[in-house]
Design a protein around this motif. Structure first.
Motif, PDB file in Angstrom:
ATOM      1  N   LEU A 151      28.789   9.943 -86.675  1.00  0.00           N
ATOM      2  CA  LEU A 151      29.456   9.487 -87.895  1.00  0.00           C
ATOM      3  C   LEU A 151      29.079  10.309 -89.131  1.00  0.00           C
ATOM      4  CD1 LEU A 151      29.366   5.629 -87.272  1.00  0.00           C
ATOM      5  CD2 LEU A 151      31.355   7.144 -87.161  1.00  0.00           C
ATOM      6  N   GLY A 174      29.434   6.674 -82.010  1.00  0.00           N
ATOM      7  CA  GLY A 174      29.162   5.558 -82.906  1.00  0.00           C
ATOM      8  C   GLY A 174      27.726   5.119 -83.017  1.00  0.00           C
ATOM      9  N   GLY A 177      26.425   3.828 -86.311  1.00  0.00           N
ATOM     10  CA  GLY A 177      27.091   2.684 -86.921  1.00  0.00           C
ATOM     11  C   GLY A 177      26.196   1.459 -86.962  1.00  0.00           C
TER      12      GLY A 177
END
Length: 269
Positions: A151, A174, A177
């Motif tokens: 990310l 991810g 995240g």
């Protein structure tokens, strides 16, 4: 520039995928070339390397980086490609903008899957690419089959705007995240998307997850798997390696690439 000749498998009965890794060396053995070689080996491939940088690092961080000159990086690529052949390429840390551009131009001669992991920051938070190197990533993304940013890397590359304009498949990882689940999203040229979700594994032994995932995908593509098949297997391998981590070091430790397997143990009746 060396003549690569026929890079397809030429020996009767030879089935092992030949994976060229272009990346930096991690002296702590958790990420970089070392993680790539372990991943490709355990997944049944033959790993070849073009080292782009030498680092002094451990689980606590990166203490020093020495880039390898572009000419030497190209010499390594030419050496293995011209003799052994290549079925897929994984690109990781590049060390300098000059190396990034030189690698991109050289790989344009190879008609094989290319997985580009745009390494910018180590798990410890240390920078592994300067602004000029990141700017040169655009050329590598043009020749890549798949780009695998996390990310923060996606934001540095332009975020959703980059996803809309690129003609390359992008797997957005991810792990950075929030929440108890990790979502990895494959964005294909044209906008089609595929999502993988999994429960977050609570561990500090996460050094080298990005390197490992990209190498596992490259190994799958080199063996003839579809992109979705290669990604699915790679995610499963990363999760298994996280669960098998040996707990080494005082910081972000290495994963357990061998999956707790000791192949030469005698089997008792």
């Amino acid at each position: 520039m060396a003549e690569y000749g026929d890079v397809s498998r030429s020996r009767p009965g030879m089935t092992i995928p030949r994976i060229l890794v272009i990346a930096g060396s991690d002296s702590g053995g958790g990420a970089g070339i070392q993680a790539d070689v372990k991943t490709i080996t355990i997944l049944g491939g033959h790993a070849m390397t073009a080292v782009t940088a030498i680092t002094a690092q451990n689980t606590m961080g990166v203490q020093a980086v020495m880039p390898v000159p572009a000419a030497m990086v190209l010499a390594q690529i030419d050496s293995v490609a011209g003799d052994i052949g290549v079925d897929a390429v994984k690109i990781g840390m590049l060390g300098s903008a000059e190396v990034a551009m030189a690698v991109a131009e050289r790989l344009a001669a190879l008609d094989v899957p290319i997985v580009f992991d745009p390494v910018m920051i180590a798990t410890s938070g240390d920078a592994l690419a300067d602004a000029a190197t990141i700017a040169a990533f655009a050329r590598l993304m043009e020749i890549a089959t798949l780009v695998t940013p996390n990310l923060p890397e996606l934001r540095a590359l332009g975020g959703e705007a980059m996803l809309r304009r690129t003609d390359t498949a992008v797997l957005v990882k991810g792990g950075h995240g929030e929440g108890d689940e990790i979502t990895d999203e494959l964005v294909l040229p044209g906008g089609d998307r595929r999502i993988w979700t999994g429960e977050r594994i609570a561990t500090t032994s996460s050094h080298g997850t990005g390197c490992t995932l990209a190498s596992a995908i490259a190994c799958g593509l080199g063996a003839g798997l579809t992109m979705e098949e290669a990604i699915t297997r790679a995610i499963r391998f990363v999760r298994a390696a996280l669960l098998s981590a040996p707990g080494l070091g005082q910081g972000h430790g290495p994963m357990g690439h061998a999956l707790d397997v000791v192949p030469f143990d005698e089997i008792e009746d």
